[in-house]
Design a protein around this motif. Sequence first.
Motif, PDB file in Angstrom:
ATOM      1  N   SER A 241       5.310  -2.461 -12.325  1.00 28.87           N
ATOM      2  CA  SER A 241       6.356  -2.798 -11.284  1.00 28.87           C
ATOM      3  C   SER A 241       7.293  -1.543 -11.030  1.00 28.87           C
ATOM      4  O   SER A 241       6.935  -0.723 -11.800  1.00 28.87           O
ATOM      5  CB  SER A 241       6.894  -4.046 -11.518  1.00 28.87           C
TER       6      SER A 241
ATOM      7  N   LYS B 248      11.621 -17.837 -13.061  1.00 29.55           N
ATOM      8  CA  LYS B 248      10.518 -17.746 -13.719  1.00 29.55           C
ATOM      9  C   LYS B 248       9.513 -18.391 -13.416  1.00 29.55           C
ATOM     10  O   LYS B 248       9.693 -19.624 -13.242  1.00 29.55           O
ATOM     11  CB  LYS B 248      11.092 -17.799 -15.231  1.00 29.55           C
TER      12      LYS B 248
ATOM     13  N   MET C 159      13.383  -8.493  -5.214  1.00 27.55           N
ATOM     14  CA  MET C 159      13.734  -7.330  -6.135  1.00 27.55           C
ATOM     15  C   MET C 159      13.713  -7.915  -7.559  1.00 27.55           C
ATOM     16  O   MET C 159      14.127  -8.693  -7.872  1.00 27.55           O
ATOM     17  CB  MET C 159      15.137  -6.853  -5.706  1.00 27.55           C
ATOM     18  N   GLY C 160      12.967  -7.033  -8.398  1.00 28.28           N
ATOM     19  CA  GLY C 160      12.886  -7.422  -9.759  1.00 28.28           C
ATOM     20  C   GLY C 160      13.319  -6.138 -10.540  1.00 28.28           C
ATOM     21  O   GLY C 160      14.412  -6.045 -11.110  1.00 28.28           O
TER      22      GLY C 160
ATOM     23  N   LEU D 178       8.091  -0.145 -14.516  1.00 24.55           N
ATOM     24  CA  LEU D 178       7.602  -0.880 -15.936  1.00 24.55           C
ATOM     25  C   LEU D 178       6.138  -1.395 -15.967  1.00 24.55           C
ATOM     26  O   LEU D 178       5.611  -1.732 -14.968  1.00 24.55           O
ATOM     27  CB  LEU D 178       8.881  -2.047 -15.842  1.00 24.55           C
TER      28      LEU D 178
ATOM     29  N   GLU E  64       7.246 -21.497  -4.916  1.00 26.28           N
ATOM     30  CA  GLU E  64       6.340 -20.361  -5.052  1.00 26.28           C
ATOM     31  C   GLU E  64       5.300 -20.423  -5.991  1.00 26.28           C
ATOM     32  O   GLU E  64       5.341 -20.819  -7.135  1.00 26.28           O
ATOM     33  CB  GLU E  64       7.288 -19.111  -5.248  1.00 26.28           C
TER      34      GLU E  64
ATOM     35  N   CYS F  77       7.830  -7.348  -1.393  1.00 24.76           N
ATOM     36  CA  CYS F  77       8.250  -7.144  -3.075  1.00 24.76           C
ATOM     37  C   CYS F  77       7.259  -5.984  -3.510  1.00 24.76           C
ATOM     38  O   CYS F  77       6.178  -5.974  -3.320  1.00 24.76           O
ATOM     39  CB  CYS F  77       8.036  -8.518  -4.065  1.00 24.76           C
TER      40      CYS F  77
ATOM     41  N   ILE G 208       4.169  -7.889  -3.174  1.00 29.91           N
ATOM     42  CA  ILE G 208       3.144  -8.300  -4.012  1.00 29.91           C
ATOM     43  C   ILE G 208       3.824  -8.593  -5.561  1.00 29.91           C
ATOM     44  O   ILE G 208       4.968  -8.449  -5.775  1.00 29.91           O
ATOM     45  CB  ILE G 208       2.319  -7.154  -4.301  1.00 29.91           C
ATOM     46  N   ASN G 209       2.785  -9.033  -6.490  1.00 29.60           N
ATOM     47  CA  ASN G 209       2.850  -9.331  -7.754  1.00 29.60           C
ATOM     48  C   ASN G 209       2.683  -7.658  -8.379  1.00 29.60           C
ATOM     49  O   ASN G 209       2.658  -6.953  -7.624  1.00 29.60           O
ATOM     50  CB  ASN G 209       2.049 -10.169  -8.388  1.00 29.60           C
ATOM     51  N   THR G 210       2.714  -7.617  -9.702  1.00 29.59           N
ATOM     52  CA  THR G 210       2.597  -6.301 -10.117  1.00 29.59           C
ATOM     53  C   THR G 210       1.090  -6.009 -10.254  1.00 29.59           C
ATOM     54  O   THR G 210       0.283  -7.018  -9.958  1.00 29.59           O
ATOM     55  CB  THR G 210       2.951  -6.561 -11.677  1.00 29.59           C
TER      56      THR G 210
ATOM     57  N   GLY H 185       8.661  -2.591  -6.172  1.00 26.29           N
ATOM     58  CA  GLY H 185       9.293  -1.321  -5.964  1.00 26.29           C
ATOM     59  C   GLY H 185      10.639  -0.959  -5.043  1.00 26.29           C
ATOM     60  O   GLY H 185      11.120  -0.102  -4.877  1.00 26.29           O
ATOM     61  N   ILE H 186      11.267  -2.113  -4.444  1.00 22.01           N
ATOM     62  CA  ILE H 186      12.374  -1.949  -3.686  1.00 22.01           C
ATOM     63  C   ILE H 186      13.534  -1.699  -4.631  1.00 22.01           C
ATOM     64  O   ILE H 186      14.173  -2.439  -5.280  1.00 22.01           O
ATOM     65  CB  ILE H 186      12.599  -3.166  -3.060  1.00 22.01           C
TER      66      ILE H 186
ATOM     67  N   ASN I  13       2.387 -19.030  -8.013  1.00 19.71           N
ATOM     68  CA  ASN I  13       2.244 -17.585  -8.531  1.00 19.71           C
ATOM     69  C   ASN I  13       0.645 -17.535  -8.662  1.00 19.71           C
ATOM     70  O   ASN I  13      -0.042 -18.465  -9.530  1.00 19.71           O
ATOM     71  CB  ASN I  13       2.690 -17.487 -10.036  1.00 19.71           C
TER      72      ASN I  13
ATOM     73  N   ASN J  91       4.516  -4.432 -17.675  1.00 20.36           N
ATOM     74  CA  ASN J  91       4.565  -5.616 -18.768  1.00 20.36           C
ATOM     75  C   ASN J  91       3.751  -6.509 -18.796  1.00 20.36           C
ATOM     76  O   ASN J  91       2.686  -6.679 -17.997  1.00 20.36           O
ATOM     77  CB  ASN J  91       5.863  -6.535 -17.996  1.00 20.36           C
TER      78      ASN J  91
ATOM     79  N   SER K 116      10.488 -13.138  -9.158  1.00 26.46           N
ATOM     80  CA  SER K 116      10.427 -14.144 -10.545  1.00 26.46           C
ATOM     81  C   SER K 116      10.232 -13.334 -11.870  1.00 26.46           C
ATOM     82  O   SER K 116       9.732 -12.303 -11.720  1.00 26.46           O
ATOM     83  CB  SER K 116       9.074 -14.852 -10.165  1.00 26.46           C
ATOM     84  N   GLY K 117      10.536 -13.550 -12.910  1.00 25.00           N
ATOM     85  CA  GLY K 117      10.504 -13.151 -13.907  1.00 25.00           C
ATOM     86  C   GLY K 117      11.790 -12.333 -14.491  1.00 25.00           C
ATOM     87  O   GLY K 117      11.505 -11.814 -15.688  1.00 25.00           O
TER      88      GLY K 117
HETATM   89  C1  LIG Z   1       9.122  -8.340 -17.153  1.00 20.51           C
HETATM   90  C2  LIG Z   1       8.686  -9.049 -15.770  1.00 20.51           C
HETATM   91  C3  LIG Z   1       8.284 -10.341 -15.766  1.00 20.51           C
HETATM   92  C4  LIG Z   1       7.693 -11.042 -14.436  1.00 20.51           C
HETATM   93  N1  LIG Z   1       7.221 -12.209 -14.371  1.00 20.51           N
HETATM   94  C5  LIG Z   1       6.668 -12.828 -13.317  1.00 20.51           C
HETATM   95  C6  LIG Z   1       6.532 -14.298 -13.345  1.00 20.51           C
HETATM   96  O1  LIG Z   1       6.716 -14.951 -14.344  1.00 20.51           O
HETATM   97  N2  LIG Z   1       6.080 -14.837 -12.311  1.00 20.51           N
HETATM   98  C7  LIG Z   1       5.550 -13.965 -11.076  1.00 20.51           C
HETATM   99  O2  LIG Z   1       5.133 -14.563 -10.034  1.00 20.51           O
HETATM  100  N3  LIG Z   1       5.794 -12.537 -11.290  1.00 20.51           N
HETATM  101  C8  LIG Z   1       6.438 -12.168 -12.150  1.00 20.51           C
HETATM  102  N4  LIG Z   1       6.850 -10.692 -12.390  1.00 20.51           N
HETATM  103  C9  LIG Z   1       6.552  -9.875 -11.019  1.00 20.51           C
HETATM  104  C10 LIG Z   1       7.783  -9.849 -10.277  1.00 20.51           C
HETATM  105  O3  LIG Z   1       8.133 -10.777  -9.663  1.00 20.51           O
HETATM  106  C11 LIG Z   1       7.603  -8.846  -9.100  1.00 20.51           C
HETATM  107  O4  LIG Z   1       6.558  -9.454  -8.386  1.00 20.51           O
HETATM  108  C12 LIG Z   1       7.045  -7.394  -9.499  1.00 20.51           C
HETATM  109  O5  LIG Z   1       7.574  -7.160 -10.726  1.00 20.51           O
HETATM  110  C13 LIG Z   1       7.152  -6.533  -8.470  1.00 20.51           C
HETATM  111  O6  LIG Z   1       8.548  -6.255  -8.011  1.00 20.51           O
HETATM  112  P1  LIG Z   1       9.678  -5.123  -8.438  1.00 20.51           P
HETATM  113  O7  LIG Z   1       8.710  -3.803  -8.384  1.00 20.51           O
HETATM  114  O8  LIG Z   1      10.500  -5.260  -7.516  1.00 20.51           O
HETATM  115  O9  LIG Z   1       9.946  -5.389  -9.852  1.00 20.51           O
HETATM  116  C14 LIG Z   1       7.448 -10.189 -13.489  1.00 20.51           C
HETATM  117  C15 LIG Z   1       7.708  -8.703 -13.447  1.00 20.51           C
HETATM  118  C16 LIG Z   1       8.382  -8.131 -14.594  1.00 20.51           C
HETATM  119  C17 LIG Z   1       8.795  -6.775 -14.673  1.00 20.51           C
END
Ligand SMILES: Cc1cc2nc3c(=O)[nH]c(=O)nc-3n(C[C@H](O)[C@H](O)[C@H](O)COP(=O)(O)O)c2cc1C
Length: 302
Positions: A215, A45, A263-264, A67, A125, A241, A190-192, A243-244, A127, A69, A21-22
């Motif tokens: 993240s 999102k 993956m984000g 990153l 999902e 989720c 996880i989330n961030t 850092g993949i 949040n 954010n 997401s996002g």
């Molecule tokens: C710019 C940005 C926006 C994000 N927006 C959301 C969001 O709207 N909802 C959500 O559940 N997670 C959001 N996330 C978290 C990601 O979905 C993900 O859980 C997190 O980045 C860890 O995964 P990654 O290391 O692969 O990025 C966001 C992450 C980033 C970097």
Amino acid sequence: MVKFRSRLFGTEFDPPLILASGILDQTAESIQRLIKKGMGGVVTKSIGTEPREGHPNPTIVELDTGLLNAMGLPNQGIEDFKNEMEKLESELEEEPIIGSIFASDPDDFSHLAGKMTRYGADMVELNLSCPHAEGYGAQIASDDEIMERVIKKVDERIQEPILAKLPPSNEIAKNAVLAERSGADGIVCINTVRAMAVNFETQEPILGNKIGGYSGPGIKPIGLRCVYEVYREVDIPIIGCGGITDGRDALEYILAGASALQMGSALHHRGKDAVEKVSKEATELMRKEGIDDIEEIIGGAH
Ligand SMILES: Cc1cc2nc3c(=O)[nH]c(=O)nc-3n(C[C@H](O)[C@H](O)[C@H](O)COP(=O)(O)O)c2cc1C
């Protein structure tokens, strides 16, 4: 033939790599582009009941290891998002669409879940984990009673699978057990990770909101720990989720207990075709190790 794919809640994720997401998922067009690049599914999102601007700039800081954010959940609100969902629905063939929603109370969550599924989401999902939006996200998961009511209300409202996206706290396994008992069909972790950056020259926090979410590669060990701890306590599938970035990361998450992955930030670090690269690398590694199907190794590190 190596099987790098998974089946969750009766739905095929091929490959088991889902857009988190996002990230590049605000419009139907950008989501479609990523599906064409090989994503096995997408999470939208996070969408709320009303349009929301989000936090002031700067909202993103690039770090050596990922990153930071503090977007603050900017979105157009569910009514406006209906158009994007309908466009997606008509263009996608079988790739699953997971609608991400956020709210501050159980009634709004349930209302949003009803609309998301009516507008075409195959799953929802929740949040429960944004680390930088007052009154939303991680604050919901930090209160057992609210979290239980949110999930139960959504469960009463929709037939589609419910994924609870949890924050990377020390309590994640306990949270996951509560989510499962309340009606969640899967756990996303996880989330961030709540974090910040300071500018030495100006002697101030860099993000407009001061605090944000970390993240990318730097959080992989935290994500792995969370998946590992949750796997020991719940019977529902886990979507890993955090850092993949390459095929090895993906398989490590599966060994920790994930059945599928999101993956984000990798799309930022490796480009829009990151998913093709990760898929190829994972398949190659599986072949080398004589693993025919990821089913054989889910939770293998336990
Ligand atoms: C710019 C940005 C926006 C994000 N927006 C959301 C969001 O709207 N909802 C959500 O559940 N997670 C959001 N996330 C978290 C990601 O979905 C993900 O859980 C997190 O980045 C860890 O995964 P990654 O290391 O692969 O990025 C966001 C992450 C980033 C970097």
